[in-house]
Design a protein around this motif. Structure first.
Motif, PDB file in Angstrom:
ATOM      1  N   LEU A   2       1.014  -1.079   0.038  1.00  0.00           N
ATOM      2  CA  LEU A   2      -0.130  -0.190   0.011  1.00  0.00           C
ATOM      3  C   LEU A   2       0.895   1.199   0.023  1.00  0.00           C
ATOM      4  O   LEU A   2       1.721   1.371   1.123  1.00  0.00           O
ATOM      5  N   TYR A   3       1.000   2.074  -1.087  1.00  0.00           N
ATOM      6  CA  TYR A   3       1.503   2.981  -1.189  1.00  0.00           C
ATOM      7  C   TYR A   3       0.797   4.584  -0.810  1.00  0.00           C
ATOM      8  O   TYR A   3      -0.290   4.631  -1.146  1.00  0.00           O
ATOM      9  N   PHE A   4       1.543   5.170   0.126  1.00  0.00           N
ATOM     10  CA  PHE A   4       0.909   6.644   0.562  1.00  0.00           C
ATOM     11  C   PHE A   4       1.729   7.444  -0.342  1.00  0.00           C
ATOM     12  O   PHE A   4       2.925   7.874  -0.228  1.00  0.00           O
ATOM     13  N   ILE A   5       1.132   8.270  -1.178  1.00  0.00           N
ATOM     14  CA  ILE A   5       1.796   9.021  -2.158  1.00  0.00           C
ATOM     15  C   ILE A   5       1.385  10.487  -1.989  1.00  0.00           C
ATOM     16  O   ILE A   5       0.128  10.906  -2.297  1.00  0.00           O
ATOM     17  N   GLY A   6       2.123  11.444  -1.519  1.00  0.00           N
ATOM     18  CA  GLY A   6       1.941  12.858  -1.390  1.00  0.00           C
ATOM     19  C   GLY A   6       1.737  13.594  -2.828  1.00  0.00           C
ATOM     20  O   GLY A   6       2.746  13.384  -3.615  1.00  0.00           O
ATOM     21  N   GLY A  59     -11.024  -1.771   1.588  1.00  0.00           N
ATOM     22  CA  GLY A  59     -10.055  -2.380   2.195  1.00  0.00           C
ATOM     23  C   GLY A  59      -8.820  -2.687   1.002  1.00  0.00           C
ATOM     24  O   GLY A  59      -9.408  -3.034  -0.142  1.00  0.00           O
ATOM     25  N   ALA A  60      -7.723  -2.295   1.508  1.00  0.00           N
ATOM     26  CA  ALA A  60      -6.467  -2.772   0.699  1.00  0.00           C
ATOM     27  C   ALA A  60      -6.371  -4.346   0.383  1.00  0.00           C
ATOM     28  O   ALA A  60      -6.611  -4.991   1.324  1.00  0.00           O
ATOM     29  N   ALA A  86      -3.580  -1.516   7.717  1.00  0.00           N
ATOM     30  CA  ALA A  86      -2.822  -2.326   6.718  1.00  0.00           C
ATOM     31  C   ALA A  86      -2.262  -3.247   7.257  1.00  0.00           C
ATOM     32  O   ALA A  86      -1.913  -4.408   6.782  1.00  0.00           O
ATOM     33  N   LEU A  87      -1.283  -2.828   8.394  1.00  0.00           N
ATOM     34  CA  LEU A  87      -0.180  -3.721   8.778  1.00  0.00           C
ATOM     35  C   LEU A  87      -1.120  -4.925   9.741  1.00  0.00           C
ATOM     36  O   LEU A  87      -0.504  -6.125   9.539  1.00  0.00           O
ATOM     37  N   ILE A  91      -0.503  -6.177   5.278  1.00  0.00           N
ATOM     38  CA  ILE A  91      -0.201  -5.140   4.122  1.00  0.00           C
ATOM     39  C   ILE A  91       0.846  -4.661   4.369  1.00  0.00           C
ATOM     40  O   ILE A  91       0.835  -3.689   5.413  1.00  0.00           O
ATOM     41  N   GLN A  92       1.987  -4.314   3.765  1.00  0.00           N
ATOM     42  CA  GLN A  92       3.072  -3.477   3.868  1.00  0.00           C
ATOM     43  C   GLN A  92       2.735  -2.232   3.398  1.00  0.00           C
ATOM     44  O   GLN A  92       1.988  -2.273   2.246  1.00  0.00           O
TER      45      GLN A  92
END
Lengths: 269, 269
Positions: A2-6, A59-60, A86-87, A91-92
């Protein structure tokens, strides 16, 4: 993953190269649109990223999923809850940082190191007129620190059951509320942490092509018009001479010389 | 036009798409390498940007010139002086923002709104052992606020006339200095703002592939090894339960359950 992207603060091209590459390879891309807004719409993002954007987080799963956040992913409201969920699901996650209002306020020349606690100003109603943000500003001023004031943004009115037109708080409105608080406190005989002459900075649409910065006294900012959202405001603390020189650049149509730097309380040592 | 372009914190692809487009069209590109460092070298930047990078700033002229700054252009030392000199010479400027340590510290889950004044910790020598940063931390702690401590970085030792090997301060070294100050203050009978059990966070290479975050008591961090530069540290103030949950993710090899959250002074209301 799971990417958090600013996404940064301005338009579609404020995403980092790394962030864009990841968005384009993800199977699903979500857009967080609650805590802040870009100056371009969701459609512009979708066209540039080549990806449909899902506004509601489901949900991821085990494929790569990107969660797009205007500004920096951990800049405004905490996304900790999502990280922890997520964790807990195995999920990483990974964070792709970007600029947010918390660091870009430095563009007006105010030293980021010298800011105290950040303050959120709320819309008053006829019956609910909290003054607690003034007390937070006072604590910062007493130590000579600047205060970043975050103002309500349009999307915060979403999710209410009663229909209200989307609205955001302007710098002028925030300044007016502060002026009223100063009068209230003066009437009670309190020693004031700031005055109508305290140097403040109004910031609008920082990072966008049409960003606008206006420095002036609190009184002056109460009648300024900085245009559309988002607005935020700085209440200055102790000002370094170089900070004063920078603020003079933004002191209204009269140019560099009009900013009144006469408020001695700005020079707390 | 003089462009100030933030590079973010990690590697070559942390520049924004907008920033990269501008770099590639500028006639001259300067790299500021004093206040921070990327985890990749100048050569990697030059290859990716397709531009030679000039390390020393000479006067900007009438063609488009880019000034690259690791992190955000106004995140660390002020570039106000350069802005003012450019404007005085009739050169317009524009800022392309990016992430900096001032906002990315949020990645450990600590609420950015609840940070007080930022503190710079300095290397002690045998004869120069200033404790003023402790007093700044104390002010923040007294208000329940977190403190971001910036630690010396390698390039800061440049420009000294006497040769010294480039060095940076590790989180462990910063924690050791703080422990010694606590002992000094205890010996003098002072009421302490924090103890050996106060929850702290060590951060290394934030934004890079190998970023490392370690939470623990001040005592625990004094013996941690977070690897190469850059390091920074958070001294926690009042912790929200969600912040505690996030910090537990980073509490060392034993996993989620070892972080001692027993320091009641972390729960100032």
């Amino acid at each position: 993953m799971l990417y958090f992207i600013g996404l940064g603060l301005g338009d579609v091209k404020d995403i980092t190269v790394k962030g864009l590459e990841i968005v384009r390879q993800c199977s699903r891309v979500y857009l967080e649109a609650y805590t802040s807004i870009l100056t371009v719409g969701k459609e512009a993002l979708e066209e540039y990223y080549g990806h449909e954007l899902l506004l509601i987080l489901k949900g991821a799963d085990v494929s790569d999923v990107a969660f797009l956040v205007v500004g920096d992913p951990f800049g405004a409201t905490t996304h900790s809850d999502l990280v922890l969920r997520a964790l807990n699901s195995g999920i990483q996650y990974r964070v792709i940082h970007n600029a947010s209002i918390m660091n870009t306020v430095g563009c007006c020349g105010s030293q980021l190191y010298n800011f105290g606690e950040t303050v959120s100003i709320v819309f008053w109603t006829d019956t609910w007129r909290p003054e607690s943000f003034y007390d937070q500003i006072k604590k910062n001023r007493d130590m000579g620190l600047h205060t970043l004031c975050l103002l309500p943004i349009p999307s915060l009115s979403r999710g209410r059951k009663i229909y209200e037109p989307p609205r955001y708080m302007t710098v002028a409105q925030a300044a007016e509320q502060l002026l009223e608080i100063l009068q209230n406190r003066r009437d009670r005989g309190e020693e004031l942490a700031m005055t109508e002459d305290t140097v403040c900075v109004g910031l609008a649409r920082i990072g966008a092509e049409d960003q606008t910065i206006r420095s002036g006294t609190l009184q002056e900012l109460a009648s300024c018009d900085l245009g559309g959202p988002l607005h935020s405001m700085i209440i200055s603390g102790h000002l370094h001479p170089l900070e004063v020189d920078m603020l003079k650049l933004f002191s209204g149509p009269e140019g560099l010389k009009t900013l009144k730097m006469t408020d001695s309380s700005n020079y707390v040592s």
